[in-house]
Every structure is written in C-alpha cells, then in structure tokens.
Write an enzyme that holds these catalytic residues in place. Structure first.
Site, PDB file in Angstrom:
ATOM      1  N   LEU A  56       0.887  -1.164   0.000  1.00 41.77           N
ATOM      2  CA  LEU A  56       0.000   0.000   0.000  1.00 41.77           C
ATOM      3  C   LEU A  56       0.921   1.209   0.000  1.00 41.77           C
ATOM      4  CD1 LEU A  56      -2.795  -0.836   2.660  1.00 41.77           C
ATOM      5  CD2 LEU A  56      -2.971  -0.922   0.172  1.00 41.77           C
ATOM      6  N   ASP A  57       0.534   2.263  -0.683  1.00 38.10           N
ATOM      7  CA  ASP A  57       1.366   3.470  -0.691  1.00 38.10           C
ATOM      8  C   ASP A  57       1.452   4.041   0.729  1.00 38.10           C
ATOM      9  OD1 ASP A  57       1.509   3.155  -3.410  1.00 38.10           O
ATOM     10  OD2 ASP A  57      -0.138   4.549  -3.807  1.00 38.10           O
TER      11      ASP A  57
END
Ligand code: URA
Length: 236
Positions: free
Chosen positions: A103-104
């Site tokens: 996930l960023d």
C-alpha cells in the site's frame, strides 16, 4: 513434530540459541515433563508446552490484519522511514514477518502481515486474481466514460489492466468503491490519473472475501482466525 527449540523460538520471537539456552536451564516442559535437550521433538497441536511456567500458543505461521495508518511504508525494513513491521505490538512481533502486498505510504486500511511466504505468494499472484477493494476519494466526479473504461480495463502505459469494478459511494460520485484483481504499482491512482482525476484519499477495505475490521483504529492490528485466512484466499 518439530524441535522444541524451534517451537519456542517461533512462539516467543527469540533466536534458536536463546531458545536452546532456556531449554538447557530446565525452563521448558512438554506434557508435564521438563525437556532436557533442545533437539527433542514435540507436536504443538497435541501437547501442552510450558515456557517458564506459561502455556505456549504456537502456530507455524501467523496472519495479522492491520488497519494501516498514513505515514508508514509497507516494507519490512525502511532506511529512515517507519514500516508497518515497526508499529506491530511487541506480542505480535516475530522474526520474518513481512507485509503481503503493497500500500502506498499515504494509503490506509487493510494490510496483511504474515510470515507465510507460500500463502502470500498465492494471494498476490496475478494468476489467482484475488480481488482487492478500495474506497477512493477523488478530486472530481467520476464520469460514465471512466466507469466504462474501468470495466473494460484501463490502459496504463503499454499495459492494459484487468477489468475493475467501480461503484458510486456518495451523491456526486467523488467517492468510489473500486475492486481490482491485480497489484500494479500505484494502480488505482494511475487508473484515475489516466482520466485527469487525482485520488486524494485511498483506503483498502477488503482482500478476497475478508473485510477490514473497522473496530481496529488506524495503526492497530489483530490476528486472523483460520476462517478469515480462508476467506482471503477463497471468499468473494
Ligand atoms: N493503488 C494505489 O494507487 N495505491 C495503493 O496504495 C494501492 C492501490
């Protein structure tokens, strides 16, 4: 059957040699008998194992759901940055844990952390098409053109994404529920960007058939049950 030093080392998040020294000091017992050798084998699912008098809860692998907060990276080690592994509570820490998927840094929500490499490989493999659902807040309303393109597969550079599902989540369609079946780099942001739309907030709310547990505050986590693990891989 597994060696007792290996069982203790995994369950207590200590090295094999530390586990051995506890065994040699007579601090480990199996079914009421003090273990004499670190090489002795036991079957954790069938025996009562005590470590310093306390029952050992052992499973070969662990599976953790974290509600990832913003500002931490989904990696096992970050040079100068905090990782999702750094913020695990001490009782859930084990060596070899890693985030299954990315996930960023500014994305929140369902992050799966495990030490089961084969499981992670299966759920992340593009071949298996495990769906991942996100709530994306965007800077302008989603149009019919975007919906059609998502459903047909957005072209990113030279690669066409697999068809994605997009649903309206608020009245002016600036919040969307998007389900994708791959994990390309910045995929959701890039899919919207292909239409001049910027994602301002992104939260993952589901992996496979398992929803994020909303009782977890951002940064909190808990172990998953075997039923929940199964839902990730085989649920809808
Ligand atoms: N897509 C993105 O753009 N970012 C994420 O963190 C996950 C999916």
């Amino acid at each position: 059957m597994e060696r007792i030093d290996k069982i203790i080392s995994k369950a207590k998040n200590i090295s094999r040699s530390e586990a051995s020294s506890f065994v040699k000091k007579g601090l480990v017992a199996v079914d009421g008998k003090t273990v004499k050798s670190p090489a002795q084998k036991a079957e954790p699912s069938q025996s009562e194992i005590l470590f310093c008098g306390e029952r050992v809860i052992y499973s070969e692998f662990i599976y953790i759901m974290m509600n990832k907060p913003k500002g931490v990276i989904s990696a096992s080690e970050g040079k100068n940055e905090k990782t999702v592994i750094d913020i695990l509570p001490p009782e859930l820490r084990r060596r070899k844990l890693f985030p299954a998927g990315r996930l960023d840094k500014d994305t929140t929500g369902f992050m799966l952390i495990t030490d089961d490499g084969a499981f992670a490989h299966r759920i992340l493999s593009p071949k298996n098409h495990i769906p991942k659902t996100y709530i994306a807040t965007v800077d302008k309303p989603v149009t019919e053109q975007v919906i059609r393109a998502f459903e047909q597969g957005v072209l990113l550079k030279d690669e066409k994404c697999l068809p994605a599902k997009i649903q309206k989540e608020n009245s002016d369609f600036t919040v969307a529920r998007v389900t994708i079946h791959q994990g390309m780099y910045h995929q959701i942001k890039r899919m919207f960007a292909a239409f001049g739309i910027t994602v301002t907030e992104l939260e993952r709310i589901k992996m496979g058939g398992l929803e994020l547990d909303y009782s977890l505050e951002k940064g909190q986590c808990r172990l998953l049950s075997s039923k929940e693990i199964e839902l990730i891989e085989n649920g809808k």
